[in-house]
Design a protein around this motif. Structure first.
Motif, PDB file in Angstrom:
ATOM      1  N   ILE A 190       0.866  -1.171   0.000  1.00 29.24           N
ATOM      2  CA  ILE A 190       0.000   0.000   0.000  1.00 29.24           C
ATOM      3  C   ILE A 190       0.903   1.221   0.000  1.00 29.24           C
ATOM      4  O   ILE A 190       1.490   1.586   1.021  1.00 29.24           O
ATOM      5  CB  ILE A 190      -0.940  -0.028   1.216  1.00 29.24           C
ATOM      6  CG1 ILE A 190      -1.790  -1.302   1.161  1.00 29.24           C
ATOM      7  CG2 ILE A 190      -1.805   1.213   1.261  1.00 29.24           C
ATOM      8  CD1 ILE A 190      -2.602  -1.564   2.405  1.00 29.24           C
ATOM      9  N   HIS A 194       0.909  -1.778   7.161  1.00 29.23           N
ATOM     10  CA  HIS A 194       0.621  -3.077   6.567  1.00 29.23           C
ATOM     11  C   HIS A 194       0.155  -4.109   7.593  1.00 29.23           C
ATOM     12  O   HIS A 194      -0.670  -4.966   7.287  1.00 29.23           O
ATOM     13  CB  HIS A 194       1.822  -3.559   5.750  1.00 29.23           C
ATOM     14  CG  HIS A 194       1.931  -2.843   4.449  1.00 29.23           C
ATOM     15  ND1 HIS A 194       2.471  -1.585   4.359  1.00 29.23           N
ATOM     16  CD2 HIS A 194       1.510  -3.176   3.212  1.00 29.23           C
ATOM     17  CE1 HIS A 194       2.396  -1.176   3.104  1.00 29.23           C
ATOM     18  NE2 HIS A 194       1.816  -2.122   2.387  1.00 29.23           N
ATOM     19  N   ALA A 209      -3.450  -3.294   7.963  1.00 34.87           N
ATOM     20  CA  ALA A 209      -4.231  -3.563   6.758  1.00 34.87           C
ATOM     21  C   ALA A 209      -4.329  -5.044   6.425  1.00 34.87           C
ATOM     22  O   ALA A 209      -5.263  -5.466   5.720  1.00 34.87           O
ATOM     23  CB  ALA A 209      -3.615  -2.826   5.576  1.00 34.87           C
ATOM     24  N   TYR A 226      -7.681  -7.016   6.304  1.00 36.68           N
ATOM     25  CA  TYR A 226      -8.599  -6.594   5.249  1.00 36.68           C
ATOM     26  C   TYR A 226      -8.126  -7.090   3.883  1.00 36.68           C
ATOM     27  O   TYR A 226      -8.952  -7.397   3.017  1.00 36.68           O
ATOM     28  CB  TYR A 226      -8.771  -5.075   5.270  1.00 36.68           C
ATOM     29  CG  TYR A 226      -9.365  -4.617   6.572  1.00 36.68           C
ATOM     30  CD1 TYR A 226     -10.725  -4.733   6.809  1.00 36.68           C
ATOM     31  CD2 TYR A 226      -8.547  -4.124   7.592  1.00 36.68           C
ATOM     32  CE1 TYR A 226     -11.262  -4.348   8.022  1.00 36.68           C
ATOM     33  CE2 TYR A 226      -9.089  -3.739   8.805  1.00 36.68           C
ATOM     34  CZ  TYR A 226     -10.442  -3.856   9.016  1.00 36.68           C
ATOM     35  OH  TYR A 226     -10.978  -3.488  10.222  1.00 36.68           O
ATOM     36  N   ALA A 251      -8.589  -1.474   3.522  1.00 37.65           N
ATOM     37  CA  ALA A 251      -7.207  -1.773   3.914  1.00 37.65           C
ATOM     38  C   ALA A 251      -6.330  -0.537   3.760  1.00 37.65           C
ATOM     39  O   ALA A 251      -5.503  -0.238   4.630  1.00 37.65           O
ATOM     40  CB  ALA A 251      -6.658  -2.931   3.075  1.00 37.65           C
ATOM     41  N   ALA A 253      -4.473   1.298   6.771  1.00 37.47           N
ATOM     42  CA  ALA A 253      -3.010   1.402   6.694  1.00 37.47           C
ATOM     43  C   ALA A 253      -2.558   2.839   6.857  1.00 37.47           C
ATOM     44  O   ALA A 253      -1.594   3.124   7.582  1.00 37.47           O
ATOM     45  CB  ALA A 253      -2.508   0.845   5.365  1.00 37.47           C
TER      46      ALA A 253
END
Length: 117
Positions: free
Chosen positions: A39, A55, A58, A61, A102, A106
């Motif tokens: 991400i 991360h 996240a 998700y 997510a 994040a």
């Protein structure tokens, strides 16, 4: 079964497995900063610590997005319907929703991590 339907199931199933694996790596904090997977938001790119914190938050998700994708592949196989593309579209919408969540999670976690430093 038509070749297009098999290809659709393979893509959704493969994406599901990929997202589940990446999500698990994220949760463990083992996904290093890179230019291929992750991400990549301003908040997560501030530092290695922000990247990892984002991360880790996240990861669940991302895994849910993978489960959604794999479930969509199974639904196309198991549910008798004349319109597999409709199921694929619903599946894609679910995957996108989980990945957007997510990214939001994040970003928030990375910002919190940056504030503690």
């Amino acid at each position: 079964m038509q070749a297009e339907i098999i290809q659709l199931m393979a893509v959704l199933g493969g994406l599901g497995v990929l997202l589940i694996v990446v999500g698990a790596v994220c949760i463990k904090g083992k996904l290093p900063m890179n230019s291929l997977v992750g991400i990549r938001l301003a908040a997560t790119m501030v530092s290695e610590e922000a990247w990892i914190a984002g991360h880790k938050a996240a990861g669940p998700y991302v895994i849910l997005g993978g489960i959604c994708s794999a479930a969509g592949a199974a639904a196309i196989l198991l549910v008798p319907t004349p319109a597999p593309p409709t199921l694929a579209s619903i599946t894609a919408a679910g995957v996108v929703l989980f990945l957007v969540i997510a990214a939001l999670v994040a970003s928030a976690a990375a910002k919190r991590e940056s504030l503690t430093k």
